[in-house]
Design a protein around this motif. Structure first.
Motif, PDB file in Angstrom:
ATOM      1  N   ALA A  34     -12.556  17.934  12.538  1.00  0.00           N
ATOM      2  CA  ALA A  34     -12.509  16.838  13.107  1.00  0.00           C
ATOM      3  C   ALA A  34     -13.324  15.558  12.847  1.00  0.00           C
ATOM      4  CB  ALA A  34     -12.118  16.789  14.646  1.00  0.00           C
ATOM      5  N   VAL A  35     -14.594  16.091  13.073  1.00  0.00           N
ATOM      6  CA  VAL A  35     -15.616  14.892  12.883  1.00  0.00           C
ATOM      7  C   VAL A  35     -15.898  14.551  11.418  1.00  0.00           C
ATOM      8  CG1 VAL A  35     -18.141  14.649  12.980  1.00  0.00           C
ATOM      9  CG2 VAL A  35     -16.953  15.732  14.870  1.00  0.00           C
ATOM     10  N   LEU A  36     -15.737  15.786  10.493  1.00  0.00           N
ATOM     11  CA  LEU A  36     -15.726  15.436   9.066  1.00  0.00           C
ATOM     12  C   LEU A  36     -14.783  14.458   8.613  1.00  0.00           C
ATOM     13  CD1 LEU A  36     -16.917  15.999   6.293  1.00  0.00           C
ATOM     14  CD2 LEU A  36     -15.540  17.868   5.882  1.00  0.00           C
ATOM     15  N   PHE A  37     -13.590  14.739   8.985  1.00  0.00           N
ATOM     16  CA  PHE A  37     -12.406  13.768   8.472  1.00  0.00           C
ATOM     17  C   PHE A  37     -12.580  12.315   9.223  1.00  0.00           C
ATOM     18  CE2 PHE A  37      -9.895  17.746   7.635  1.00  0.00           C
ATOM     19  CZ  PHE A  37     -10.259  17.699   6.289  1.00  0.00           C
ATOM     20  N   GLY A  38     -13.139  12.284  10.522  1.00  0.00           N
ATOM     21  CA  GLY A  38     -13.310  11.066  11.304  1.00  0.00           C
ATOM     22  C   GLY A  38     -14.384  10.302  10.325  1.00  0.00           C
ATOM     23  N   VAL A  39     -15.527  10.836  10.013  1.00  0.00           N
ATOM     24  CA  VAL A  39     -16.642  10.056   9.101  1.00  0.00           C
ATOM     25  C   VAL A  39     -15.978   9.769   7.727  1.00  0.00           C
ATOM     26  CG1 VAL A  39     -18.592  10.590   7.897  1.00  0.00           C
ATOM     27  CG2 VAL A  39     -18.323  11.264  10.033  1.00  0.00           C
ATOM     28  N   ILE A  40     -14.982  10.400   7.109  1.00  0.00           N
ATOM     29  CA  ILE A  40     -14.455  10.002   5.895  1.00  0.00           C
ATOM     30  C   ILE A  40     -13.516   8.830   6.184  1.00  0.00           C
ATOM     31  CG2 ILE A  40     -12.937  10.810   4.029  1.00  0.00           C
ATOM     32  CD1 ILE A  40     -14.124  13.480   4.556  1.00  0.00           C
ATOM     33  N   THR A  41     -12.642   9.039   7.425  1.00  0.00           N
ATOM     34  CA  THR A  41     -11.874   7.718   7.636  1.00  0.00           C
ATOM     35  C   THR A  41     -12.663   6.519   7.845  1.00  0.00           C
ATOM     36  OG1 THR A  41     -10.243   9.427   8.597  1.00  0.00           O
ATOM     37  CG2 THR A  41      -9.904   6.961   9.236  1.00  0.00           C
ATOM     38  N   ALA A  42     -13.833   6.719   8.475  1.00  0.00           N
ATOM     39  CA  ALA A  42     -14.424   5.419   8.735  1.00  0.00           C
ATOM     40  C   ALA A  42     -15.292   4.888   7.411  1.00  0.00           C
ATOM     41  CB  ALA A  42     -15.788   5.878   9.854  1.00  0.00           C
ATOM     42  N   VAL A  43     -15.727   5.709   6.697  1.00  0.00           N
ATOM     43  CA  VAL A  43     -16.198   5.251   5.429  1.00  0.00           C
ATOM     44  C   VAL A  43     -14.968   4.676   4.643  1.00  0.00           C
ATOM     45  CG1 VAL A  43     -17.166   6.018   3.177  1.00  0.00           C
ATOM     46  CG2 VAL A  43     -17.968   6.817   5.179  1.00  0.00           C
ATOM     47  N   LEU A  44     -13.954   5.026   4.613  1.00  0.00           N
ATOM     48  CA  LEU A  44     -12.634   4.545   3.872  1.00  0.00           C
ATOM     49  C   LEU A  44     -12.541   3.071   4.360  1.00  0.00           C
ATOM     50  CD1 LEU A  44     -10.689   7.633   3.131  1.00  0.00           C
ATOM     51  CD2 LEU A  44     -11.790   6.272   1.412  1.00  0.00           C
ATOM     52  N   ILE A  45     -12.444   3.113   5.696  1.00  0.00           N
ATOM     53  CA  ILE A  45     -12.012   1.714   6.298  1.00  0.00           C
ATOM     54  C   ILE A  45     -13.239   0.803   6.001  1.00  0.00           C
ATOM     55  CG2 ILE A  45     -11.788   0.597   8.641  1.00  0.00           C
ATOM     56  CD1 ILE A  45     -10.398   3.263   9.611  1.00  0.00           C
ATOM     57  N   ARG A  46     -14.418   1.243   6.163  1.00  0.00           N
ATOM     58  CA  ARG A  46     -15.490   0.394   5.820  1.00  0.00           C
ATOM     59  C   ARG A  46     -15.800  -0.033   4.548  1.00  0.00           C
ATOM     60  NH1 ARG A  46     -19.465  -2.334   8.343  1.00  0.00           N
ATOM     61  NH2 ARG A  46     -21.680  -2.022   7.506  1.00  0.00           N
ATOM     62  N   THR A  47     -15.386   0.574   3.556  1.00  0.00           N
ATOM     63  CA  THR A  47     -15.371   0.317   2.263  1.00  0.00           C
ATOM     64  C   THR A  47     -13.986  -0.426   1.688  1.00  0.00           C
ATOM     65  OG1 THR A  47     -14.690   2.343   1.252  1.00  0.00           O
ATOM     66  CG2 THR A  47     -17.035   2.050   1.401  1.00  0.00           C
ATOM     67  N   GLN A  48     -13.179  -0.579   2.552  1.00  0.00           N
ATOM     68  CA  GLN A  48     -11.892  -1.177   2.591  1.00  0.00           C
ATOM     69  C   GLN A  48     -11.136  -0.544   1.603  1.00  0.00           C
ATOM     70  OE1 GLN A  48     -13.081  -5.422   1.482  1.00  0.00           O
ATOM     71  NE2 GLN A  48     -13.353  -5.589   4.068  1.00  0.00           N
ATOM     72  N   ARG A  49     -10.929   0.969   1.239  1.00  0.00           N
ATOM     73  CA  ARG A  49     -10.268   1.452   0.629  1.00  0.00           C
ATOM     74  C   ARG A  49      -8.822   1.759   1.277  1.00  0.00           C
ATOM     75  NH1 ARG A  49     -12.067   1.725  -4.506  1.00  0.00           N
ATOM     76  NH2 ARG A  49     -14.263   2.188  -4.606  1.00  0.00           N
ATOM     77  N   VAL A  50      -8.776   1.775   2.611  1.00  0.00           N
ATOM     78  CA  VAL A  50      -7.506   1.795   3.266  1.00  0.00           C
ATOM     79  C   VAL A  50      -7.748   0.795   4.356  1.00  0.00           C
ATOM     80  CG1 VAL A  50      -7.169   4.051   2.889  1.00  0.00           C
ATOM     81  CG2 VAL A  50      -8.499   3.739   4.925  1.00  0.00           C
ATOM     82  N   SER A  51      -6.756   0.313   4.920  1.00  0.00           N
ATOM     83  CA  SER A  51      -6.574  -0.643   6.213  1.00  0.00           C
ATOM     84  C   SER A  51      -6.733   0.424   7.395  1.00  0.00           C
ATOM     85  CB  SER A  51      -5.291  -1.297   6.196  1.00  0.00           C
ATOM     86  OG  SER A  51      -4.226  -0.559   6.423  1.00  0.00           O
ATOM     87  N   ALA A  52      -6.975  -0.313   8.353  1.00  0.00           N
ATOM     88  CA  ALA A  52      -7.318   0.302   9.658  1.00  0.00           C
ATOM     89  C   ALA A  52      -6.073   0.728  10.299  1.00  0.00           C
ATOM     90  CB  ALA A  52      -7.644  -0.707  10.578  1.00  0.00           C
ATOM     91  N   GLY A  53      -4.982  -0.004   9.930  1.00  0.00           N
ATOM     92  CA  GLY A  53      -3.291   0.534  10.175  1.00  0.00           C
ATOM     93  C   GLY A  53      -3.096   1.892   9.635  1.00  0.00           C
TER      94      GLY A  53
END
Length: 63
Positions: free
Chosen positions: A8-27
């Motif tokens: 859960a922490v690993l995927f949370g970090v991956i999601t945060a990185v993807l949002i930060r680099t604007q690969r995916v939107s927050a929605g």
């Protein structure tokens, strides 16, 4: 030295990185995150957890 981390922490970090680099939107990230909780509460949770355990075991045996 063995370092463990929750998936859960690993995927949370991956999601945060993807949002930060604007690969995916927050929605989109929120929809995926919520779908994870939906899967966790269904009968599919067992096979998903077993698959993740098998993948982690396979990676840990690679040298």
């Amino acid at each position: 030295m063995l370092v463990t981390i929750s998936t859960a922490v690993l995927f949370g970090v991956i999601t945060a990185v993807l949002i930060r680099t604007q690969r995916v939107s927050a929605g989109s990230a929120l929809a995926v995150w919520l779908s994870g909780f939906t899967v966790a509460g269904t009968g599919l949770a067992g096979p998903v957890n077993q698959g993740l355990d098998a993948a982690v075991h396979m990676l840990s045996t690679l040298h």
